[in-house]
Motif scaffolding. Structure first.
Motif, PDB file in Angstrom:
ATOM      1  N   GLY A 123     -26.482 -69.580 -61.733  1.00 27.90           N
ATOM      2  CA  GLY A 123     -26.088 -68.277 -62.266  1.00 27.90           C
ATOM      3  C   GLY A 123     -26.966 -67.133 -61.793  1.00 27.90           C
ATOM      4  O   GLY A 123     -26.986 -66.068 -62.403  1.00 27.90           O
ATOM      5  N   LYS A 124     -27.642 -67.342 -60.686  1.00 28.32           N
ATOM      6  CA  LYS A 124     -28.521 -66.305 -60.145  1.00 28.32           C
ATOM      7  C   LYS A 124     -27.746 -65.022 -59.859  1.00 28.32           C
ATOM      8  O   LYS A 124     -26.617 -65.069 -59.356  1.00 28.32           O
ATOM      9  CB  LYS A 124     -29.180 -66.821 -58.858  1.00 28.32           C
ATOM     10  CG  LYS A 124     -30.092 -65.827 -58.185  1.00 28.32           C
ATOM     11  CD  LYS A 124     -30.853 -66.492 -57.041  1.00 28.32           C
ATOM     12  CE  LYS A 124     -30.195 -66.186 -55.735  1.00 28.32           C
ATOM     13  NZ  LYS A 124     -30.973 -66.645 -54.579  1.00 28.32           N
ATOM     14  N   VAL A 125     -28.365 -63.881 -60.200  1.00 30.58           N
ATOM     15  CA  VAL A 125     -27.777 -62.574 -59.927  1.00 30.58           C
ATOM     16  C   VAL A 125     -28.816 -61.750 -59.179  1.00 30.58           C
ATOM     17  O   VAL A 125     -29.947 -61.589 -59.650  1.00 30.58           O
ATOM     18  CB  VAL A 125     -27.372 -61.838 -61.228  1.00 30.58           C
ATOM     19  CG1 VAL A 125     -26.877 -60.429 -60.926  1.00 30.58           C
ATOM     20  CG2 VAL A 125     -26.309 -62.628 -61.980  1.00 30.58           C
ATOM     21  N   THR A 126     -28.446 -61.251 -57.997  1.00 35.69           N
ATOM     22  CA  THR A 126     -29.343 -60.381 -57.246  1.00 35.69           C
ATOM     23  C   THR A 126     -28.752 -58.975 -57.194  1.00 35.69           C
ATOM     24  O   THR A 126     -27.539 -58.800 -57.162  1.00 35.69           O
ATOM     25  CB  THR A 126     -29.600 -60.884 -55.810  1.00 35.69           C
ATOM     26  OG1 THR A 126     -28.357 -60.950 -55.112  1.00 35.69           O
ATOM     27  CG2 THR A 126     -30.270 -62.247 -55.815  1.00 35.69           C
ATOM     28  N   VAL A 127     -29.653 -58.016 -57.197  1.00 35.10           N
ATOM     29  CA  VAL A 127     -29.261 -56.612 -57.151  1.00 35.10           C
ATOM     30  C   VAL A 127     -29.958 -55.968 -55.965  1.00 35.10           C
ATOM     31  O   VAL A 127     -31.182 -56.064 -55.828  1.00 35.10           O
ATOM     32  CB  VAL A 127     -29.657 -55.882 -58.456  1.00 35.10           C
ATOM     33  CG1 VAL A 127     -29.246 -54.422 -58.398  1.00 35.10           C
ATOM     34  CG2 VAL A 127     -29.045 -56.560 -59.663  1.00 35.10           C
ATOM     35  N   ARG A 128     -29.176 -55.322 -55.116  1.00 37.17           N
ATOM     36  CA  ARG A 128     -29.729 -54.577 -53.980  1.00 37.17           C
ATOM     37  C   ARG A 128     -29.450 -53.102 -54.225  1.00 37.17           C
ATOM     38  O   ARG A 128     -28.296 -52.705 -54.405  1.00 37.17           O
ATOM     39  CB  ARG A 128     -29.100 -55.015 -52.670  1.00 37.17           C
ATOM     40  CG  ARG A 128     -29.677 -54.268 -51.452  1.00 37.17           C
ATOM     41  CD  ARG A 128     -29.083 -54.752 -50.149  1.00 37.17           C
ATOM     42  NE  ARG A 128     -29.206 -56.171 -49.952  1.00 37.17           N
ATOM     43  CZ  ARG A 128     -30.278 -56.787 -49.457  1.00 37.17           C
ATOM     44  NH1 ARG A 128     -31.332 -56.099 -49.120  1.00 37.17           N
ATOM     45  NH2 ARG A 128     -30.279 -58.103 -49.287  1.00 37.17           N
ATOM     46  N   SER A 129     -30.505 -52.321 -54.258  1.00 35.38           N
ATOM     47  CA  SER A 129     -30.368 -50.873 -54.473  1.00 35.38           C
ATOM     48  C   SER A 129     -29.993 -50.181 -53.167  1.00 35.38           C
ATOM     49  O   SER A 129     -30.188 -50.740 -52.081  1.00 35.38           O
ATOM     50  CB  SER A 129     -31.681 -50.295 -54.977  1.00 35.38           C
ATOM     51  OG  SER A 129     -32.023 -50.870 -56.203  1.00 35.38           O
ATOM     52  N   ALA A 130     -29.493 -48.964 -53.284  1.00 36.15           N
ATOM     53  CA  ALA A 130     -29.093 -48.191 -52.102  1.00 36.15           C
ATOM     54  C   ALA A 130     -30.258 -47.991 -51.158  1.00 36.15           C
ATOM     55  O   ALA A 130     -30.056 -47.816 -49.946  1.00 36.15           O
ATOM     56  CB  ALA A 130     -28.505 -46.851 -52.528  1.00 36.15           C
ATOM     57  N   ASP A 131     -31.502 -48.028 -51.652  1.00 35.50           N
ATOM     58  CA  ASP A 131     -32.675 -47.870 -50.797  1.00 35.50           C
ATOM     59  C   ASP A 131     -33.040 -49.149 -50.050  1.00 35.50           C
ATOM     60  O   ASP A 131     -34.004 -49.193 -49.298  1.00 35.50           O
ATOM     61  CB  ASP A 131     -33.865 -47.364 -51.598  1.00 35.50           C
ATOM     62  CG  ASP A 131     -34.367 -48.352 -52.635  1.00 35.50           C
ATOM     63  OD1 ASP A 131     -33.853 -49.494 -52.705  1.00 35.50           O
ATOM     64  OD2 ASP A 131     -35.285 -47.977 -53.396  1.00 35.50           O
TER      65      ASP A 131
END
Length: 137
Positions: A123-131
């Motif tokens: 259930g891993k969730v990764t978030v990549r920001s616009a930067d």
């Protein structure tokens, strides 16, 4: 994966016992009675995800819930158009109505995000920001 979340919310529900999950890209807080595209609205998307997981044997007590997004993309118009904040608040409220606890969140700010969900990896969730910065929530 949901790409380019601005004011929208990427919401994941993961059943840690069955190792299955679902993700939705929520665009607006309320459907106002509309029945088309239930995944578009917080008040219809969340019950839909829950029901689909329950149909597969999930119990609410085993669901891990995470959300990301909800940026303020139109700051210069004032708080009236802060759809991101309204989306996040509505998601929290609907989750509470369904007795679900939010386990992790990354919401707000002024930058867009991309969310990737990996049910096969616990259930891993990764978030990549616009930067370009990326991390797990």
């Amino acid at each position: 994966m949901t790409i380019g979340l601005g004011s929208c919310i990427g919401l994941t529900l993961y059943d840690r016992d069955l190792r299955i999950g679902a993700m939705v890209h929520i665009m607006l807080p309320d459907s106002s009675g509309r029945t088309d595209r239930p995944g578009k609205y917080a008040d219809t998307a969340i019950p839909l995800l829950i029901s689909k997981l329950v149909e597969k044997g999930s119990r609410r007590s085993s669901l891990v819930v995470k959300m990301a997004g909800g940026a303020c993309m139109f700051e210069y118009f004032g708080n009236n158009l802060n759809i991101g904040e309204r989306n996040a608040e509505r998601v929290r409220a609907v989750l509470a109505e369904h007795n679900l606890r939010l386990h992790a969140e990354e919401v707000g700010g002024k930058a867009g995000r991309t969310v990737a969900f990996y049910p096969d990896e616990g259930g891993k969730v990764t978030v990549r920001s616009a930067d370009g910065a990326a991390h797990e929530i």
